[in-house]
Design a protein around this motif. Sequence first.
Motif, PDB file in Angstrom:
ATOM      1  N   GLN A 269       1.410   6.344  -7.100  1.00 50.93           N
ATOM      2  CA  GLN A 269       0.386   7.320  -7.485  1.00 50.93           C
ATOM      3  C   GLN A 269       0.956   8.730  -7.528  1.00 50.93           C
ATOM      4  N   GLU A 270       1.788   9.070  -6.543  1.00 46.15           N
ATOM      5  CA  GLU A 270       2.405  10.400  -6.535  1.00 46.15           C
ATOM      6  C   GLU A 270       3.347  10.575  -7.723  1.00 46.15           C
ATOM      7  N   GLU A 271       4.144   9.541  -8.024  1.00 40.15           N
ATOM      8  CA  GLU A 271       5.049   9.626  -9.172  1.00 40.15           C
ATOM      9  C   GLU A 271       4.273   9.749 -10.484  1.00 40.15           C
ATOM     10  N   LYS A 272       3.140   9.041 -10.573  1.00 36.63           N
ATOM     11  CA  LYS A 272       2.314   9.139 -11.782  1.00 36.63           C
ATOM     12  C   LYS A 272       1.758  10.547 -11.930  1.00 36.63           C
ATOM     13  N   GLN A 273       1.262  11.131 -10.841  1.00 36.36           N
ATOM     14  CA  GLN A 273       0.743  12.495 -10.902  1.00 36.36           C
ATOM     15  C   GLN A 273       1.837  13.474 -11.293  1.00 36.36           C
TER      16      GLN A 273
ATOM     17  N   ALA B 216       6.173   9.221 -18.459  1.00 36.04           N
ATOM     18  CA  ALA B 216       4.771   9.116 -18.041  1.00 36.04           C
ATOM     19  C   ALA B 216       4.250   7.699 -18.242  1.00 36.04           C
ATOM     20  N   ARG B 217       4.629   7.074 -19.361  1.00 38.37           N
ATOM     21  CA  ARG B 217       4.213   5.688 -19.592  1.00 38.37           C
ATOM     22  C   ARG B 217       4.810   4.752 -18.553  1.00 38.37           C
ATOM     23  N   ARG B 218       6.088   4.988 -18.227  1.00 42.03           N
ATOM     24  CA  ARG B 218       6.732   4.137 -17.234  1.00 42.03           C
ATOM     25  C   ARG B 218       6.067   4.303 -15.874  1.00 42.03           C
ATOM     26  N   ALA B 219       5.697   5.523 -15.528  1.00 44.47           N
ATOM     27  CA  ALA B 219       5.022   5.755 -14.253  1.00 44.47           C
ATOM     28  C   ALA B 219       3.664   5.065 -14.223  1.00 44.47           C
ATOM     29  N   ALA B 220       2.958   5.075 -15.362  1.00 42.94           N
ATOM     30  CA  ALA B 220       1.665   4.394 -15.427  1.00 42.94           C
ATOM     31  C   ALA B 220       1.841   2.883 -15.268  1.00 42.94           C
ATOM     32  N   THR B 221       2.900   2.342 -15.880  1.00 44.52           N
ATOM     33  CA  THR B 221       3.172   0.910 -15.744  1.00 44.52           C
ATOM     34  C   THR B 221       3.510   0.545 -14.307  1.00 44.52           C
ATOM     35  N   GLN B 222       4.305   1.373 -13.656  1.00 40.60           N
ATOM     36  CA  GLN B 222       4.671   1.115 -12.264  1.00 40.60           C
ATOM     37  C   GLN B 222       3.456   1.223 -11.353  1.00 40.60           C
ATOM     38  N   LEU B 223       2.536   2.135 -11.665  1.00 40.29           N
ATOM     39  CA  LEU B 223       1.317   2.255 -10.870  1.00 40.29           C
ATOM     40  C   LEU B 223       0.461   1.004 -11.020  1.00 40.29           C
TER      41      LEU B 223
ATOM     42  N   LYS C  63       0.831  -1.204   0.000  1.00 40.10           N
ATOM     43  CA  LYS C  63       0.000   0.000   0.000  1.00 40.10           C
ATOM     44  C   LYS C  63       0.868   1.258   0.000  1.00 40.10           C
ATOM     45  N   GLU C  64       1.971   1.227   0.764  1.00 43.13           N
ATOM     46  CA  GLU C  64       2.893   2.364   0.755  1.00 43.13           C
ATOM     47  C   GLU C  64       3.499   2.549  -0.631  1.00 43.13           C
ATOM     48  N   ASN C  65       3.874   1.426  -1.258  1.00 40.69           N
ATOM     49  CA  ASN C  65       4.427   1.508  -2.628  1.00 40.69           C
ATOM     50  C   ASN C  65       3.383   2.035  -3.604  1.00 40.69           C
ATOM     51  N   LEU C  66       2.112   1.647  -3.386  1.00 43.13           N
ATOM     52  CA  LEU C  66       1.039   2.147  -4.253  1.00 43.13           C
ATOM     53  C   LEU C  66       0.890   3.661  -4.105  1.00 43.13           C
ATOM     54  N   ASN C  67       0.931   4.162  -2.872  1.00 42.21           N
ATOM     55  CA  ASN C  67       0.837   5.617  -2.671  1.00 42.21           C
ATOM     56  C   ASN C  67       1.983   6.347  -3.361  1.00 42.21           C
TER      57      ASN C  67
END
Length: 396
Positions: free
Chosen positions: A125-129, A159-166, A118-122
């Motif tokens: 999400q911040e990196e994606k934003q 941005a694509r990489r951040a979406a993939t990581q999210l 959950k911490e990694n998800l948060n």
Amino acid sequence: MKITKKQIYISIFVVITIFIIVWGFLPSPVPVSIEQVRDAPLEVTIEEEGITRVTDRYTISAPVTGYLLRIQHEVGDSVRVGQKLFQIQPVPDLISARQREVAEAQLEAAKARLQQTKENLNLAQEEKQFADVELQRIQNLFESGIGSEQGLDNYRISARRAATQLASAEFSVRVAEHEVRAATSALQAFQKSGGQEQISIDSPVQGRLLKIHHISEGTVQAGTPILEIGDPYSLEIKIDLLSTDAVQINRGSSVRIKRWGSNQILDGSVQVVEPSGYTRISALGVEEQRVPVIVDILSQHEQWKQLGDGYRVVAEFIIWQDDEVIQVPSSSLFRTEGDQWSLFVVENGKAHFRNVDTGHQSGLQTQIIDGLQIGEDVITHPDERIEDGVKVKIRN
């Protein structure tokens, strides 16, 4: 003294004979192939075979020691979240206080992993934003005539990489939640009298069955892998490069994916260059140091929807590129003293020896830093007959 016609004919014959003999001993021009020094785009690439694999794959194991009932699914079946995958009957004779403690510890560990995901998800999400905001900012600057198209492409890739990581972080959370439920079920089985209740294992994510390790009924130990689930839409490519090539590659380097069963070339980006290599024996029996490199596919899924887990592809890593490079054919160069590169330039029908300073080199072309001018003619394949000052004849 009167000169007769016979003497004239003999003199002419002697002169012609001498001319033919002298002409025959004169060195004839050496036929050569030439190519002009040109200013053109040049890129340095490394090409290697790779294997596709599902990015987020989950191995579902037996939570307790017991009797596994026959699995009704087959490899390739689609499964949804919460769908029943298999059932296992705990073995009463093996239930003990120690196993109960193990089950409790597994539950606590699963809860800790859930909190971590959950911490990694948060964070994802911040990196994606942040990546979306930066991409929009660069997009606005580019539309205003400020900034380069290459910089815009780099932010698009980020941005694509951040979406993939999210997406991967969300997948990890779902998997961790399933682990908590499975550990809870295992602990509850120990708490029930006799432990005779069957434990039903459900799918933690939506995807397809990639592999079934135990399809038949039988007794299995706790922790035994039963099957694997993954999302075939989320693929990455694993390429084992020579260590001497891997050191030239960085995270984010561009990759072209080709010869995967279609003429279409896919775009990719290096995600990870693993820090540890291994030794592999080549087909010729030579020991090679290989380093795994993971590549993300950036092209739209519709372009590569035929690809699946474990498919062969060819990855071409772009190490360096430039649009304006003075270059010559690599076959025209040869070494002289030490590391000095040299070649022959054709001027006025003669070959002239010249030293040059080289730069980047692709398979067929080499960058020239100093020593040549655009438009000069160089001999593409010099042999032992070519020397400084030798007359040459250009082949058609």
